[in-house]
Design a protein around this motif. Sequence first.
Motif, PDB file in Angstrom:
ATOM      1  N   VAL A  93      38.289  42.112  37.604  1.00 20.61           N
ATOM      2  CA  VAL A  93      37.149  41.780  36.750  1.00 20.61           C
ATOM      3  C   VAL A  93      37.635  41.166  35.441  1.00 20.61           C
ATOM      4  O   VAL A  93      37.139  40.142  34.987  1.00 20.61           O
ATOM      5  N   GLU A  94      38.618  41.809  34.820  1.00 22.54           N
ATOM      6  CA  GLU A  94      39.230  41.328  33.583  1.00 22.54           C
ATOM      7  C   GLU A  94      40.723  41.600  33.642  1.00 22.54           C
ATOM      8  O   GLU A  94      41.180  42.509  34.339  1.00 22.54           O
ATOM      9  N   GLY A  95      41.490  40.822  32.898  1.00 18.13           N
ATOM     10  CA  GLY A  95      42.935  41.033  32.852  1.00 18.13           C
ATOM     11  C   GLY A  95      43.629  40.455  34.071  1.00 18.13           C
ATOM     12  O   GLY A  95      43.203  39.439  34.631  1.00 18.13           O
ATOM     13  N   SER A  96      44.685  41.134  34.514  1.00 24.77           N
ATOM     14  CA  SER A  96      45.466  40.643  35.644  1.00 24.77           C
ATOM     15  C   SER A  96      46.279  41.777  36.235  1.00 24.77           C
ATOM     16  O   SER A  96      46.429  42.845  35.631  1.00 24.77           O
ATOM     17  N   ILE A  97      46.795  41.547  37.435  1.00 26.36           N
ATOM     18  CA  ILE A  97      47.673  42.510  38.083  1.00 26.36           C
ATOM     19  C   ILE A  97      48.905  41.780  38.590  1.00 26.36           C
ATOM     20  O   ILE A  97      48.875  40.578  38.863  1.00 26.36           O
ATOM     21  N   LYS A  98      49.997  42.528  38.713  1.00 23.67           N
ATOM     22  CA  LYS A  98      51.221  41.996  39.288  1.00 23.67           C
ATOM     23  C   LYS A  98      51.454  42.698  40.612  1.00 23.67           C
ATOM     24  O   LYS A  98      51.506  43.926  40.670  1.00 23.67           O
ATOM     25  N   ALA A  99      51.545  41.928  41.687  1.00 24.62           N
ATOM     26  CA  ALA A  99      51.714  42.495  43.019  1.00 24.62           C
ATOM     27  C   ALA A  99      52.687  41.644  43.813  1.00 24.62           C
ATOM     28  O   ALA A  99      52.532  40.424  43.896  1.00 24.62           O
ATOM     29  N   CYS A 100      53.714  42.290  44.376  1.00 21.79           N
ATOM     30  CA  CYS A 100      54.693  41.583  45.208  1.00 21.79           C
ATOM     31  C   CYS A 100      55.249  40.355  44.477  1.00 21.79           C
ATOM     32  O   CYS A 100      55.340  39.262  45.031  1.00 21.79           O
ATOM     33  N   ASN A 101      55.554  40.557  43.204  1.00 22.46           N
ATOM     34  CA  ASN A 101      56.154  39.526  42.349  1.00 22.46           C
ATOM     35  C   ASN A 101      55.214  38.355  42.050  1.00 22.46           C
ATOM     36  O   ASN A 101      55.665  37.303  41.604  1.00 22.46           O
ATOM     37  N   GLU A 102      53.929  38.551  42.277  1.00 22.49           N
ATOM     38  CA  GLU A 102      52.950  37.523  41.930  1.00 22.49           C
ATOM     39  C   GLU A 102      52.021  38.067  40.854  1.00 22.49           C
ATOM     40  O   GLU A 102      51.600  39.225  40.917  1.00 22.49           O
ATOM     41  N   LEU A 103      51.685  37.227  39.864  1.00 24.97           N
ATOM     42  CA  LEU A 103      50.719  37.595  38.835  1.00 24.97           C
ATOM     43  C   LEU A 103      49.377  37.013  39.228  1.00 24.97           C
ATOM     44  O   LEU A 103      49.234  35.800  39.397  1.00 24.97           O
ATOM     45  N   ILE A 104      48.388  37.875  39.394  1.00 24.20           N
ATOM     46  CA  ILE A 104      47.071  37.460  39.868  1.00 24.20           C
ATOM     47  C   ILE A 104      46.061  37.758  38.778  1.00 24.20           C
ATOM     48  O   ILE A 104      45.971  38.892  38.293  1.00 24.20           O
ATOM     49  N   SER A 105      45.288  36.767  38.381  1.00 22.18           N
ATOM     50  CA  SER A 105      44.389  36.906  37.233  1.00 22.18           C
ATOM     51  C   SER A 105      42.960  37.174  37.672  1.00 22.18           C
ATOM     52  O   SER A 105      42.633  37.194  38.867  1.00 22.18           O
ATOM     53  N   LYS A 106      42.094  37.374  36.690  1.00 20.39           N
ATOM     54  CA  LYS A 106      40.694  37.701  36.962  1.00 20.39           C
ATOM     55  C   LYS A 106      40.017  36.577  37.757  1.00 20.39           C
ATOM     56  O   LYS A 106      40.414  35.417  37.685  1.00 20.39           O
ATOM     57  N   GLY A 107      38.988  36.968  38.507  1.00 20.45           N
ATOM     58  CA  GLY A 107      38.304  35.998  39.344  1.00 20.45           C
ATOM     59  C   GLY A 107      38.881  35.904  40.737  1.00 20.45           C
ATOM     60  O   GLY A 107      38.504  35.030  41.514  1.00 20.45           O
ATOM     61  N   ASN A 108      39.813  36.804  41.072  1.00 20.07           N
ATOM     62  CA  ASN A 108      40.428  36.807  42.393  1.00 20.07           C
ATOM     63  C   ASN A 108      40.320  38.188  43.023  1.00 20.07           C
ATOM     64  O   ASN A 108      40.195  39.195  42.331  1.00 20.07           O
ATOM     65  N   ILE A 109      40.384  38.207  44.357  1.00 17.44           N
ATOM     66  CA  ILE A 109      40.510  39.439  45.118  1.00 17.44           C
ATOM     67  C   ILE A 109      41.828  39.406  45.865  1.00 17.44           C
ATOM     68  O   ILE A 109      42.162  38.410  46.514  1.00 17.44           O
ATOM     69  N   LEU A 110      42.586  40.470  45.762  1.00 20.91           N
ATOM     70  CA  LEU A 110      43.797  40.650  46.553  1.00 20.91           C
ATOM     71  C   LEU A 110      43.431  41.527  47.747  1.00 20.91           C
ATOM     72  O   LEU A 110      42.825  42.583  47.573  1.00 20.91           O
ATOM     73  N   VAL A 111      43.773  41.090  48.950  1.00 24.60           N
ATOM     74  CA  VAL A 111      43.435  41.836  50.156  1.00 24.60           C
ATOM     75  C   VAL A 111      44.710  42.302  50.842  1.00 24.60           C
ATOM     76  O   VAL A 111      45.635  41.522  51.062  1.00 24.60           O
ATOM     77  N   SER A 112      44.758  43.587  51.174  1.00 26.51           N
ATOM     78  CA  SER A 112      45.905  44.121  51.877  1.00 26.51           C
ATOM     79  C   SER A 112      45.461  45.331  52.673  1.00 26.51           C
ATOM     80  O   SER A 112      44.274  45.661  52.723  1.00 26.51           O
ATOM     81  N   LYS A 113      46.418  45.995  53.303  1.00 25.35           N
ATOM     82  CA  LYS A 113      46.151  47.244  54.003  1.00 25.35           C
ATOM     83  C   LYS A 113      46.704  48.377  53.163  1.00 25.35           C
ATOM     84  O   LYS A 113      47.814  48.293  52.637  1.00 25.35           O
TER      85      LYS A 113
END
Length: 291
Positions: A203-223
């Motif tokens: 929603v706001e900010g960003s996350i770091k996952a698997c060495n990738e920086l993903i910003s707001k406006g995205n959905i990360l999908v995993s199991k």
Amino acid sequence: MSNVGLIIEERSRDIGDFLVGRLIPFRKKRMIGPFIFIDHMGPTKLGPNKYMDVNQHPHIGLSTLTFMLEGELMHEDSLGTKQLIKPGSVNWMTAGSGVSHTERTPKSLRNGKEFTAHGYQIWVALPKEHEETVPSFHHISGEDLPKWEEQGVSFTLVAGEGYGRKSPVPTFSPLFMVELKNNEAYILDVLGKLKGEIGICIVEGSIKACNELISKGNILVSKVADVCQIELQPNSHILLFGGEPFERDCHIYWNFVSSSKERIEKAKNAWKEKTFPMMESDSTYVPLPSL
């Protein structure tokens, strides 16, 4: 090797005077657990001559979950419901065999002043055995949702089960929706706390996952079973949602969801002929689109 299954970027679409961002369905990922549709509403400035007015339209085979972050909406439906939703609360409408409804900016905000509207409109597909259940509506106040803190991060269990807690929202299949807000960097560990597929909506900010920086406006999908380490960056706001995936396909046409294409055709014809359950309090009508 990265185990980020998919990163879905928000795609903008206009619904009249209101701009929304479609997150799912996506051509490479139709559902995340039982979640089949997520629209991000705003954030946008409304008033004094621009409001959100979604006229009467139908649903079958799903539950709608409305979750506002800013602003308010008035929900009315063919069951006779009239319910204002405020930030942090949940409107949960189970369409089942068929229901019609409207969602509009309430009269209290049509006062000539500008305000921000921001929230999520979510559809949860019903299990096959519940697709024709009797329609119902439930409003759950934000005060009644489970809330807690871990390492300075605030959690709210919006719906379903997770982290050893259960939301009062009356769901029909194993699922979860959790809201997180943090000030400092935080390592998110969901193993053993959530079950099924997982979507991480920023929603706001960003996350770091698997060495990738993903910003707001995205959905990360995993199991959940193999999700990599996820680090919430400072001052972030995310939604975790998902659950056990269905073992069958769900068909979707406009506002109709069903395991049966024939059932969707029946709903389409009923809406065109206006034999669908209609609201007594509203005469508006959104025509069946040509898709």
